[in-house]
Write an enzyme that holds these catalytic residues in place. Structure first.
Site, PDB file in Angstrom:
ATOM      1  N   TYR A  36     -12.937   5.442  -5.108  1.00 58.78           N
ATOM      2  CA  TYR A  36     -11.723   5.909  -4.441  1.00 58.78           C
ATOM      3  C   TYR A  36     -11.857   7.398  -4.142  1.00 58.78           C
ATOM      4  O   TYR A  36     -11.667   8.256  -4.994  1.00 58.78           O
ATOM      5  CB  TYR A  36     -10.482   5.676  -5.311  1.00 58.78           C
ATOM      6  CG  TYR A  36     -10.210   4.230  -5.662  1.00 58.78           C
ATOM      7  CD1 TYR A  36     -10.751   3.178  -4.919  1.00 58.78           C
ATOM      8  CD2 TYR A  36      -9.410   3.902  -6.743  1.00 58.78           C
ATOM      9  CE1 TYR A  36     -10.499   1.856  -5.248  1.00 58.78           C
ATOM     10  CE2 TYR A  36      -9.144   2.582  -7.080  1.00 58.78           C
ATOM     11  CZ  TYR A  36      -9.703   1.562  -6.334  1.00 58.78           C
ATOM     12  OH  TYR A  36      -9.454   0.259  -6.665  1.00 58.78           O
ATOM     13  N   HIS A 104     -16.830  -3.384 -10.371  1.00 59.99           N
ATOM     14  CA  HIS A 104     -15.949  -3.440  -9.201  1.00 59.99           C
ATOM     15  C   HIS A 104     -16.249  -4.643  -8.312  1.00 59.99           C
ATOM     16  O   HIS A 104     -15.326  -5.272  -7.760  1.00 59.99           O
ATOM     17  CB  HIS A 104     -16.084  -2.147  -8.391  1.00 59.99           C
ATOM     18  CG  HIS A 104     -14.861  -1.775  -7.639  1.00 59.99           C
ATOM     19  ND1 HIS A 104     -14.538  -0.476  -7.317  1.00 59.99           N
ATOM     20  CD2 HIS A 104     -13.849  -2.510  -7.133  1.00 59.99           C
ATOM     21  CE1 HIS A 104     -13.395  -0.441  -6.651  1.00 59.99           C
ATOM     22  NE2 HIS A 104     -12.960  -1.676  -6.521  1.00 59.99           N
ATOM     23  N   SER A 183      -3.283  -5.435  -5.167  1.00 60.55           N
ATOM     24  CA  SER A 183      -2.536  -5.645  -3.917  1.00 60.55           C
ATOM     25  C   SER A 183      -1.430  -6.682  -4.088  1.00 60.55           C
ATOM     26  O   SER A 183      -1.308  -7.618  -3.290  1.00 60.55           O
ATOM     27  CB  SER A 183      -3.484  -6.060  -2.778  1.00 60.55           C
ATOM     28  OG  SER A 183      -4.370  -5.020  -2.464  1.00 60.55           O
ATOM     29  N   PRO A 184      -0.592  -6.533  -5.124  1.00 57.45           N
ATOM     30  CA  PRO A 184       0.461  -7.528  -5.353  1.00 57.45           C
ATOM     31  C   PRO A 184       1.544  -7.523  -4.283  1.00 57.45           C
ATOM     32  O   PRO A 184       2.337  -8.462  -4.211  1.00 57.45           O
ATOM     33  CB  PRO A 184       1.027  -7.131  -6.716  1.00 57.45           C
ATOM     34  CG  PRO A 184       0.766  -5.661  -6.813  1.00 57.45           C
ATOM     35  CD  PRO A 184      -0.561  -5.458  -6.139  1.00 57.45           C
ATOM     36  N   LEU A 185       1.556  -6.476  -3.454  1.00 54.50           N
ATOM     37  CA  LEU A 185       2.507  -6.420  -2.342  1.00 54.50           C
ATOM     38  C   LEU A 185       1.831  -6.744  -1.010  1.00 54.50           C
ATOM     39  O   LEU A 185       2.327  -6.384   0.061  1.00 54.50           O
ATOM     40  CB  LEU A 185       3.165  -5.034  -2.278  1.00 54.50           C
ATOM     41  CG  LEU A 185       3.992  -4.666  -3.512  1.00 54.50           C
ATOM     42  CD1 LEU A 185       4.551  -3.257  -3.393  1.00 54.50           C
ATOM     43  CD2 LEU A 185       5.116  -5.674  -3.728  1.00 54.50           C
ATOM     44  N   ARG A 187      -0.902  -5.576   0.326  1.00 50.74           N
ATOM     45  CA  ARG A 187      -1.291  -4.337   1.011  1.00 50.74           C
ATOM     46  C   ARG A 187      -0.114  -3.741   1.781  1.00 50.74           C
ATOM     47  O   ARG A 187      -0.272  -3.177   2.865  1.00 50.74           O
ATOM     48  CB  ARG A 187      -2.491  -4.584   1.932  1.00 50.74           C
ATOM     49  CG  ARG A 187      -3.647  -5.262   1.214  1.00 50.74           C
ATOM     50  CD  ARG A 187      -4.821  -5.507   2.116  1.00 50.74           C
ATOM     51  NE  ARG A 187      -5.796  -6.377   1.471  1.00 50.74           N
ATOM     52  CZ  ARG A 187      -6.699  -5.986   0.567  1.00 50.74           C
ATOM     53  NH1 ARG A 187      -6.764  -4.722   0.219  1.00 50.74           N
ATOM     54  NH2 ARG A 187      -7.537  -6.848   0.028  1.00 50.74           N
ATOM     55  N   GLY A 188       1.064  -3.907   1.209  1.00 51.68           N
ATOM     56  CA  GLY A 188       2.273  -3.357   1.804  1.00 51.68           C
ATOM     57  C   GLY A 188       2.992  -4.303   2.733  1.00 51.68           C
ATOM     58  O   GLY A 188       4.148  -4.060   3.102  1.00 51.68           O
ATOM     59  N   PHE A 189       2.356  -5.411   3.110  1.00 54.95           N
ATOM     60  CA  PHE A 189       2.953  -6.306   4.093  1.00 54.95           C
ATOM     61  C   PHE A 189       4.218  -6.975   3.552  1.00 54.95           C
ATOM     62  O   PHE A 189       5.193  -7.179   4.288  1.00 54.95           O
ATOM     63  CB  PHE A 189       1.933  -7.372   4.504  1.00 54.95           C
ATOM     64  CG  PHE A 189       2.381  -8.232   5.646  1.00 54.95           C
ATOM     65  CD1 PHE A 189       2.412  -7.725   6.933  1.00 54.95           C
ATOM     66  CD2 PHE A 189       2.786  -9.540   5.438  1.00 54.95           C
ATOM     67  CE1 PHE A 189       2.824  -8.512   7.998  1.00 54.95           C
ATOM     68  CE2 PHE A 189       3.205 -10.337   6.491  1.00 54.95           C
ATOM     69  CZ  PHE A 189       3.225  -9.818   7.771  1.00 54.95           C
TER      70      PHE A 189
END
Length: 303
Positions: A36, A104, A183-185, A187-189
């Protein structure tokens, strides 16, 4: 905070305030990785937890940068590379040990037994406390766990990415391995804030993601519509509903929603108190899978 998304790396002060607010709210599991930035996020987290190390369960990752012939992008989980990677992470984070150290991505050129065996030596040396894998397949998980106990698997899982339910989650529960959905959301979607691919700024990696391509995104809005309907009933935000659904899947799940802002952190943390009804959970369970692959290149995902 430091890579991939629009605005990443633009406001370290707000990022550090967000981490501090998380700790104050009891959100103490922090997830980072050497890739990152690269490296910038570990340095940021290191600054944020200075003087508060005992409050934090700290996770970082190796394996997407090769350290054997100069630092360069590429899968490398060889013993030599991972030892170098860990020393660099400890230095940047300003700590003497990492609580959870993930591979990773699976390295097809290094037997998982060699990688996990080396990690086991680092556990014995006190440099790491627990071993994790990310996006590993069923057979890799079994072989790894037979070499040294694996504590956690991190893989994408949400209302728009439910692939782990078929084989991965049952295996983890059989072996007693915890699950960390990233990414539980979506990726924001799943927040409902993204209605068109045109909203994504230049440099946002989602612009090249198949599920955010114009045609797929238009189809995937049906997922958001159901989440928003439940949110209206529950007097919650769509993000909180998406997280509450995930938390309802089991106490062995520790989702890691990412954010750069205190306000979003507080919104996400409040999802812990949201209890969805059986009917609401059933409606969310019935959502059809999204259109499009998770990544433009799925080749690094271990099958």
């Amino acid at each position: 905070m430091s890579a991939y998304y629009a605005g990443a790396g633009g406001d370290d002060a707000e990022s550090i305030r967000t981490i501090h607010r998380a700790l104050d709210l009891g959100v103490t599991f922090l997830d980072t990785a050497e890739i990152y930035g690269p490296y910038r996020n570990e340095e940021l987290v290191g600054r944020a937890i200075a003087g508060r190390r005992d409050e934090v369960v700290l996770a970082t990752k190796f394996g997407l940068i090769s350290h054997r012939d100069g630092d360069r992008p590429g899968l490398d989980s060889s013993p030599a590379s991972l030892r170098t990677a860990l020393d660099g992470s400890l230095r940047r984070l300003g700590v003497e040990h990492v609580d959870l150290y993930y591979q990773h991505r699976v390295d097809p050129d290094t037997p998982i037994e060699d990688t996990v065996g080396t990690l086991g030596e680092l556990v014995a040396a006190g440099k790491i406390r627990h071993i994790g894998l990310s996006e590993a397949g069923v057979e890799t998980i079994r072989r790894a766990h037979a070499t040294h106990p694996i504590t956690a698997l991190q893989t994408e899982y949400s209302l728009w990415s439910r692939e782990p339910e078929a084989e991965i989650l049952p295996l983890l529960r059989e072996l007693g391995i915890g699950f960390v959905p990233y990414s539980p959301l979506g990726r924001g979607f799943l927040t409902g804030q993204i209605r068109s691919a045109d909203q994504l700024e230049a440099g946002d990696f989602r612009g090249g993601n198949p599920r955010f391509a114009a045609e797929a995104l238009a189809q995937n809005l049906r997922i958001v519509a159901e989440v928003e309907a439940v949110a209206g009933e529950a007097e919650a935000t769509p993000a909180q509903v998406a997280l509450a659904w995930l938390l309802a899947q089991g106490d062995d799940l520790a989702p890691i929603p990412g954010t750069k802002r205190v306000s979003r952190l507080e919104e996400n943390a409040a999802a812990d108190a949201l209890v969805l009804t059986p009917d609401q959970l059933a409606r969310l369970d019935a959502i059809e899978p999204p259109a499009g692959d998770r990544y433009a290149d799925m080749s690094t995902i271990d099958r």
